[in-house]
Design a protein around this motif. Structure first.
Motif, mmCIF file in Angstrom:
data_model
loop_
_atom_site.group_PDB
_atom_site.id
_atom_site.type_symbol
_atom_site.label_atom_id
_atom_site.label_comp_id
_atom_site.label_asym_id
_atom_site.label_seq_id
_atom_site.Cartn_x
_atom_site.Cartn_y
_atom_site.Cartn_z
ATOM 1 N N PRO A 183 0.806 -1.231 0.000
ATOM 2 C CA PRO A 183 0.000 0.000 0.000
ATOM 3 C C PRO A 183 0.836 1.276 0.000
ATOM 4 O O PRO A 183 0.484 2.265 -0.643
ATOM 5 N N GLU A 184 1.995 1.220 0.713
ATOM 6 C CA GLU A 184 2.858 2.418 0.749
ATOM 7 C C GLU A 184 3.475 2.672 -0.628
ATOM 8 O O GLU A 184 3.559 3.822 -1.081
ATOM 9 N N ALA A 185 3.870 1.584 -1.315
ATOM 10 C CA ALA A 185 4.431 1.728 -2.669
ATOM 11 C C ALA A 185 3.356 2.291 -3.609
ATOM 12 O O ALA A 185 3.642 3.158 -4.445
ATOM 13 N N SER A 186 2.120 1.831 -3.463
ATOM 14 C CA SER A 186 1.019 2.308 -4.311
ATOM 15 C C SER A 186 0.821 3.804 -4.105
ATOM 16 O O SER A 186 0.686 4.571 -5.064
ATOM 17 N N LEU A 187 0.798 4.224 -2.832
ATOM 18 C CA LEU A 187 0.550 5.642 -2.539
ATOM 19 C C LEU A 187 1.668 6.530 -3.083
ATOM 20 O O LEU A 187 1.408 7.576 -3.675
ATOM 21 N N LEU A 188 2.919 6.096 -2.917
ATOM 22 C CA LEU A 188 4.045 6.933 -3.350
ATOM 23 C C LEU A 188 4.138 7.045 -4.869
ATOM 24 O O LEU A 188 4.699 8.005 -5.394
ATOM 25 N N THR A 189 3.583 6.038 -5.592
ATOM 26 C CA THR A 189 3.703 6.059 -7.057
ATOM 27 C C THR A 189 2.374 6.359 -7.746
ATOM 28 O O THR A 189 2.320 6.406 -8.980
ATOM 29 N N ASN A 190 1.299 6.480 -6.941
ATOM 30 C CA ASN A 190 -0.039 6.695 -7.523
ATOM 31 C C ASN A 190 -0.443 5.562 -8.460
ATOM 32 O O ASN A 190 -1.130 5.786 -9.452
ATOM 33 N N THR A 191 0.045 4.376 -8.172
ATOM 34 C CA THR A 191 -0.247 3.215 -9.015
ATOM 35 C C THR A 191 -0.634 2.047 -8.115
ATOM 36 O O THR A 191 0.091 1.759 -7.153
ATOM 37 N N GLU A 192 -1.743 1.395 -8.405
ATOM 38 C CA GLU A 192 -2.152 0.223 -7.621
ATOM 39 C C GLU A 192 -1.087 -0.864 -7.763
ATOM 40 O O GLU A 192 -0.780 -1.289 -8.877
ATOM 41 N N PHE A 193 -0.502 -1.305 -6.625
ATOM 42 C CA PHE A 193 0.560 -2.312 -6.726
ATOM 43 C C PHE A 193 -0.010 -3.680 -7.087
ATOM 44 O O PHE A 193 -0.959 -4.154 -6.484
ATOM 45 N N GLU A 194 0.560 -4.293 -8.098
ATOM 46 C CA GLU A 194 0.274 -5.700 -8.417
ATOM 47 C C GLU A 194 1.613 -6.316 -8.754
ATOM 48 O O GLU A 194 2.496 -5.627 -9.281
ATOM 49 N N ILE A 195 1.749 -7.624 -8.508
ATOM 50 C CA ILE A 195 3.055 -8.253 -8.724
ATOM 51 C C ILE A 195 3.502 -8.082 -10.186
ATOM 52 O O ILE A 195 4.681 -7.908 -10.465
ATOM 53 N N LYS A 196 2.522 -8.037 -11.117
ATOM 54 C CA LYS A 196 2.917 -7.916 -12.529
ATOM 55 C C LYS A 196 3.485 -6.522 -12.867
ATOM 56 O O LYS A 196 4.207 -6.391 -13.858
ATOM 57 N N VAL A 199 8.104 -4.430 -11.179
ATOM 58 C CA VAL A 199 9.359 -3.878 -11.716
ATOM 59 C C VAL A 199 9.187 -2.404 -12.064
ATOM 60 O O VAL A 199 10.031 -1.563 -11.728
ATOM 61 N N ALA A 200 8.055 -2.078 -12.701
ATOM 62 C CA ALA A 200 7.796 -0.677 -13.065
ATOM 63 C C ALA A 200 7.722 0.192 -11.810
ATOM 64 O O ALA A 200 8.265 1.312 -11.780
#
Ligand code: ADP
Length: 303
Positions: A183-196, A199-200
């Motif tokens: 969730p923290e990675a999603s918030l910092l990048t404005n992108t919903e984190f998914e394993i696929k 890398v991006a």
């Protein structure tokens, strides 16, 4: 001098367990009550100390009945508390947690003394910070204070950007390692984190100016990338029967710091694998700090 210096939060968790959560204005009879030591900063420091890391904590406690008790708790696991300050007329940080049988919870946090951790405190600990091998920060205490500590530090700077919040761009170029959960990675990048798209997201986080990024993935272990070779790595963790995952991320961060200073020659994927093993062990036991393992040979296994 301590090798690992943690600047951050301490909190006491008061947890009640009841069949369901109370409605506004309602009084419910619960069936269990626990008091435990928490706060991300202290959890990480205790995790590192229990594994044999030489640790110091820079933090603020209140001058209530919990301040001295919390300091004793840190000292019992070998944390140097020279820079733990008891603050007059303030309460120690607390979290009041209600847990329903469904697992649903309600939490009220009162930061209390944690809000008083100041740039002045950093200046008073300047020797400790500049001589540390690793300085660890999180986001439960004033941001400007952590930023000042990272500006001073000459060793590794490990930021656990938790709890999730935006507006932290200024500190990222100072970070040797940025460690976040999904969730923290999603918030910092404005992108919903998914394993696929891991890398991006790793590459996007690297562009913020930090030297390397770790995203922890709960039961899926962690992914890592460094500016040096830009090669993403996925480190898996063991499959276990998880009983209580509270504070798993903190166990990971503390273990990572201890292994970074103890095994300077090991490759990063092995250090991350060993830190994952510690965090995974912690989820097989109830509690937070009490679930963290004592020193053991985490490198017996290949990662
Ligand atoms: P946070 O507690 O910050 O949300 P994660 O949930 O990503 O962090 O967990 C951190 C680490 O804890 C993981 O990398 C993993 O090693 C371990 N972990 C967490 N949940 C589990 C689980 N269900 N099974 C095994 N290991 C886990």
């Amino acid at each position: 001098m301590s090798q690992i210096v943690v600047i951050g939060s301490c909190g006491v968790d008061f947890t009640t367990y009841a069949p369901r959560l109370p409605k506004p204005g309602e009084t419910l009879i619960g069936n269990k009550f626990t008091t435990s030591y928490g706060g991300k900063g202290a959890n990480q420091c205790v995790a590192a100390a229990k594994l044999g890391g030489k640790t110091s904590m820079i933090c603020r406690l209140g001058n209530d009945q919990w301040g001295d008790k919390y300091r004793d708790n840190l000292e019992q696991v070998g944390v140097d508390t020279t820079h733990v300050k008891i603050t007059p007329n303030v309460t120690t940080g607390i979290a009041q947690i209600s847990v329903a049988e469904s697992g649903e919870n309600q939490i009220v946090i009162v930061p209390g003394a944690n809000s008083y951790l100041s740039i002045e405190d950093v200046k008073n600990s300047a020797d400790l910070i500049t001589n540390a091998d690793v300085v660890i920060g999180q986001l439960e205490t004033p941001f400007e204070t952590t930023l000042e500590a990272f500006k001073l530090a000459k060793g590794l700077k490990l930021l656990n950007a938790a709890p999730a919040r935006s507006g932290i761009k200024e500190i990222l170029p100072y970070c040797s390692i940025l460690c976040v959960n999904e969730p923290e990675a999603s918030l910092l990048t404005n992108t919903e984190f998914e394993i696929k798209n891991a890398v991006a997201i790793l590459k996007q986080l690297l562009e913020t100016g930090c030297e390397s990024v770790i995203i922890t993935l709960g039961p899926e272990g962690a992914v890592y990338i460094s500016k040096i070779d830009q090669q993403p790595v996925h480190v898996f963790c063991e499959r276990v029967n998880a009983i209580d995952t509270t504070g798993a991320g903190d166990a990971f961060v503390g273990a990572l710091a201890t292994y970074l200073v103890t095994y300077k020659d090991k490759p990063m994927h092995q250090i991350i694998g060993a830190a994952c093993q510690v965090a995974t062990m912690s989820v097989t036991k109830e509690g937070t700090q009490t679930s963290y393992p004592r020193k053991f040979d985490a490198f017996k296994k290949e990662y």
